[in-house]
Motif scaffolding. Sequence first.
Motif, PDB file in Angstrom:
ATOM      1  N   SER A  24       0.847  -1.186   0.000  1.00  0.00           N
ATOM      2  CA  SER A  24       0.000   0.000   0.000  1.00  0.00           C
ATOM      3  C   SER A  24       0.887   1.241   0.000  1.00  0.00           C
ATOM      4  O   SER A  24       1.893   1.296   0.720  1.00  0.00           O
ATOM      5  N   PRO A  25       0.531   2.238  -0.797  1.00  0.00           N
ATOM      6  CA  PRO A  25       1.391   3.412  -0.935  1.00  0.00           C
ATOM      7  C   PRO A  25       1.144   4.454   0.152  1.00  0.00           C
ATOM      8  O   PRO A  25       0.116   4.446   0.838  1.00  0.00           O
ATOM      9  N   SER A  26       2.070   5.359   0.254  1.00  0.00           N
ATOM     10  CA  SER A  26       1.842   6.562   1.037  1.00  0.00           C
ATOM     11  C   SER A  26       1.048   7.543   0.177  1.00  0.00           C
ATOM     12  O   SER A  26       0.680   7.239  -0.964  1.00  0.00           O
ATOM     13  N   ASN A  27       0.760   8.703   0.708  1.00  0.00           N
ATOM     14  CA  ASN A  27       0.076   9.743  -0.065  1.00  0.00           C
ATOM     15  C   ASN A  27       0.559  11.100   0.417  1.00  0.00           C
ATOM     16  O   ASN A  27       1.122  11.220   1.513  1.00  0.00           O
ATOM     17  N   LYS A  55       5.995   3.031  -0.597  1.00  0.00           N
ATOM     18  CA  LYS A  55       4.934   2.135  -0.156  1.00  0.00           C
ATOM     19  C   LYS A  55       5.442   1.191   0.928  1.00  0.00           C
ATOM     20  O   LYS A  55       6.649   1.043   1.149  1.00  0.00           O
ATOM     21  N   THR A  56       4.485   0.556   1.585  1.00  0.00           N
ATOM     22  CA  THR A  56       4.750  -0.467   2.592  1.00  0.00           C
ATOM     23  C   THR A  56       4.206  -1.790   2.087  1.00  0.00           C
ATOM     24  O   THR A  56       3.091  -1.849   1.568  1.00  0.00           O
ATOM     25  N   THR A  57       4.996  -2.839   2.228  1.00  0.00           N
ATOM     26  CA  THR A  57       4.526  -4.190   1.929  1.00  0.00           C
ATOM     27  C   THR A  57       4.406  -4.948   3.247  1.00  0.00           C
ATOM     28  O   THR A  57       5.359  -5.002   4.029  1.00  0.00           O
ATOM     29  N   PRO A 117      12.682   5.513   4.198  1.00  0.00           N
ATOM     30  CA  PRO A 117      13.074   5.484   5.606  1.00  0.00           C
ATOM     31  C   PRO A 117      11.891   5.678   6.532  1.00  0.00           C
ATOM     32  O   PRO A 117      11.064   6.569   6.337  1.00  0.00           O
ATOM     33  N   HIS A 118      11.792   4.825   7.557  1.00  0.00           N
ATOM     34  CA  HIS A 118      10.744   4.976   8.563  1.00  0.00           C
ATOM     35  C   HIS A 118      10.915   6.309   9.286  1.00  0.00           C
ATOM     36  O   HIS A 118      12.012   6.754   9.563  1.00  0.00           O
ATOM     37  N   SER A 119       9.804   6.963   9.609  1.00  0.00           N
ATOM     38  CA  SER A 119       9.793   8.258  10.309  1.00  0.00           C
ATOM     39  C   SER A 119      10.555   9.334   9.542  1.00  0.00           C
ATOM     40  O   SER A 119      11.218  10.186  10.122  1.00  0.00           O
ATOM     41  N   SER A 120      10.449   9.296   8.212  1.00  0.00           N
ATOM     42  CA  SER A 120      11.145  10.282   7.395  1.00  0.00           C
ATOM     43  C   SER A 120      10.215  11.364   6.877  1.00  0.00           C
ATOM     44  O   SER A 120      10.598  12.159   6.041  1.00  0.00           O
ATOM     45  N   SER A 124       4.722   7.004   6.834  1.00  0.00           N
ATOM     46  CA  SER A 124       4.798   5.546   6.928  1.00  0.00           C
ATOM     47  C   SER A 124       3.597   4.987   7.668  1.00  0.00           C
ATOM     48  O   SER A 124       3.205   3.837   7.441  1.00  0.00           O
ATOM     49  N   SER A 125       2.985   5.769   8.551  1.00  0.00           N
ATOM     50  CA  SER A 125       1.781   5.284   9.229  1.00  0.00           C
ATOM     51  C   SER A 125       0.636   5.130   8.241  1.00  0.00           C
ATOM     52  O   SER A 125      -0.197   4.229   8.368  1.00  0.00           O
TER      53      SER A 125
END
Length: 366
Positions: A24-27, A55-57, A117-120, A124-125
């Motif tokens: 699922s992608p970010s926006n 995105k996150t898998t 990167p997480h928290s960049s 990411s949430s």
Amino acid sequence: MSEQQFIPKSYFNKIKHGSVTWSSPSNIALVKYWGKKDHQIPENPSISFTLDHCKTTTTLGYSKKDNSDSFSFDVFLDGKQKDDFKPKIETFFKRIERYVPFLRDYHFKIETSNTFPHSSGIASSASGMSALALCLMSIENELNDFQNESEESQDNFNKKASFLARLGSGSACRSIEGDLIVWGTHKDIEGSSDLFGVKYPYTVHQNFKNYQDTILLVDKGEKQVSSTVGHNLMHNHPFAIRRFEQAHENMSKLINIFKIGDVDTFIKIVESEALTLHAMMMTSMPYFILMKPNTLEIINKIWAYRTRTNSKVCFTLDAGANVHVLYPESEKDSVLEFIRTELVNYCQNGHFICDQIGFGAQLISD
């Protein structure tokens, strides 16, 4: 549509174990959501571009437990166990349990990875919670022996996935589909809802197709003030009511802008929205600043470049220091050259991410 419609009556199948994987992608919001009521309801509507590469898998493994006394799950990020993620996911499970009542029946193994990167400051949430919500919806479909064969059933699947994702992270409800997603009730946008994101229903000019987003990573560290804390500071904020009105007005203006392809006015609204978001942070009590000196340097460089070249490049910001550089696909080569020659020095370790508009989440395996 009310919350009650997302409560299942019963499940038909009994499943012992399995796994499902979604990406699922970010926006990136164009009109910003900042401030919320109880139950993750936004104080104002927002609209976002769905991203493609950021995105996150998530793979969700599940196995039947002997008892249903409590939630049971383990979380892994890039193969490493992340127990510090567990409180947020447990809060999420508590919020959504009445809508997916099988949660206590299984032990879950949540394996997740990001392309950024997480928290960049790339939300990411949003991508993470939407991917997890989609995995849970796939399990529910299995329990119902239900396949998304019709357009109507797919629409219902997406609405409930967006509804669940919102209860994990507000902006996550805008990551299920693409390319333009509206979240929050607005009088001029048919079908808009506070409960879930919907595809923007009106005409979008070719000027806004395949729009590019290059994210300049000014600061890849944890934010000193979380978005949750920032949202809560909008309660009793001296400028909150006017801000919420402004968001509604800008949403109305964008309808004609998207229709006729008015990129110049689009730029004015998008940049104003970004600066207003950070103005709300700087005028809350307590006040805080998430922009960094290099954020401002980049903004000024973009303004100077636009004046010098008559480019249609612009910027927006999320609740962080990083800069999203937005521009039409027709300017891709020239803007990337500008970024490499004039902006990369303001990025942490010279890092930036090239992205573009995407069209939502994808089922990887089931």
